[in-house]
Write a protein that holds these residues in place. Structure first.
Motif, short mmCIF file in Angstrom:
data_model
loop_
_atom_site.label_atom_id
_atom_site.label_comp_id
_atom_site.label_asym_id
_atom_site.label_seq_id
_atom_site.Cartn_x
_atom_site.Cartn_y
_atom_site.Cartn_z
N UNK A 17 0.83 -1.21 0.00
CA UNK A 17 0.00 0.00 0.00
C UNK A 17 0.86 1.26 0.00
N UNK A 18 1.94 1.25 0.74
CA UNK A 18 2.86 2.39 0.76
C UNK A 18 3.48 2.61 -0.63
N UNK A 19 3.89 1.52 -1.27
CA UNK A 19 4.48 1.63 -2.61
C UNK A 19 3.47 2.18 -3.62
N UNK A 20 2.23 1.73 -3.53
CA UNK A 20 1.19 2.24 -4.43
C UNK A 20 0.94 3.73 -4.17
N UNK A 21 0.85 4.10 -2.90
CA UNK A 21 0.63 5.51 -2.54
C UNK A 21 1.80 6.38 -3.03
N UNK A 22 3.02 5.93 -2.80
CA UNK A 22 4.20 6.69 -3.19
C UNK A 22 4.38 6.80 -4.70
N UNK A 23 3.84 5.84 -5.44
CA UNK A 23 3.99 5.84 -6.90
C UNK A 23 3.20 6.96 -7.56
N UNK A 24 2.14 7.41 -6.90
CA UNK A 24 1.29 8.43 -7.50
C UNK A 24 0.37 7.90 -8.58
N UNK A 25 0.42 6.60 -8.86
CA UNK A 25 -0.39 6.00 -9.92
C UNK A 25 -1.78 5.57 -9.46
N UNK A 26 -1.97 5.50 -8.17
CA UNK A 26 -3.15 4.83 -7.64
C UNK A 26 -4.26 5.79 -7.22
N UNK A 27 -4.69 6.60 -8.14
CA UNK A 27 -5.90 7.39 -7.93
C UNK A 27 -6.54 7.62 -9.30
N UNK A 28 -7.81 7.92 -9.29
CA UNK A 28 -8.58 7.98 -10.53
C UNK A 28 -7.97 8.92 -11.57
N UNK A 29 -7.47 10.07 -11.16
CA UNK A 29 -6.90 11.03 -12.09
C UNK A 29 -5.64 10.52 -12.78
N UNK A 30 -4.96 9.57 -12.15
CA UNK A 30 -3.72 9.02 -12.73
C UNK A 30 -3.99 7.79 -13.58
N UNK A 31 -5.22 7.34 -13.63
CA UNK A 31 -5.55 6.18 -14.46
C UNK A 31 -5.77 4.90 -13.68
N UNK A 32 -5.64 4.97 -12.36
CA UNK A 32 -5.89 3.79 -11.53
C UNK A 32 -6.71 4.23 -10.32
#
Length: 110
Positions: A17-32
């Motif tokens: 979860x920390x890696x996903x949060x830090x990646x910036x990829x895991x929210x609707x605006x980023x495509x995930x």
């Protein structure tokens, strides 16, 4: 659109979860987005006995894991799978799985 499901050992889920949060990829605006995490039990696991406990409900030894589910744009799937697999790595055999499926349709509820 893709759906990613990952089955992750309980002691690795916080790192994932920390890696996903830090990646910036895991929210609707980023495509995930649409990330959910559920606690699950895996019977018939050939895991280290220290990772198993006896389930009274199933009447057999199980390994406690978490199931992560995530929807993402097609072009993000490989990056997210790599990120999840790296963060969930334990060095043990059968420590989890990451599965990618095609989503035919997804409708956001507003």
């Amino acid at each position: 659109m893709k759906e990613i499901k990952a089955f992750i050992r309980q002691h690795r889920i916080a790192d994932v979860l920390e890696a996903l949060r830090d990646s910036g990829l895991c929210h609707a605006g980023a495509g995930a987005g649409c990330l959910t995490v559920s606690r699950v039990q895996r019977p018939l696991a050939d895991a280290d006995p220290t990772q198993q406990h006896y389930s009274m409900d199933l009447a057999e030894p199980v390994v406690a894991e978490y199931k992560l589910e995530l929807l993402c744009a097609d072009d993000l799937a490989d990056s997210l799978v790599d990120l999840i697999a790296k963060a969930a790595h334990t060095g043990q055999p059968e420590a989890g799985w990451v599965v990618v499926s095609e989503v035919q349709r997804a409708e956001e509820i507003r």
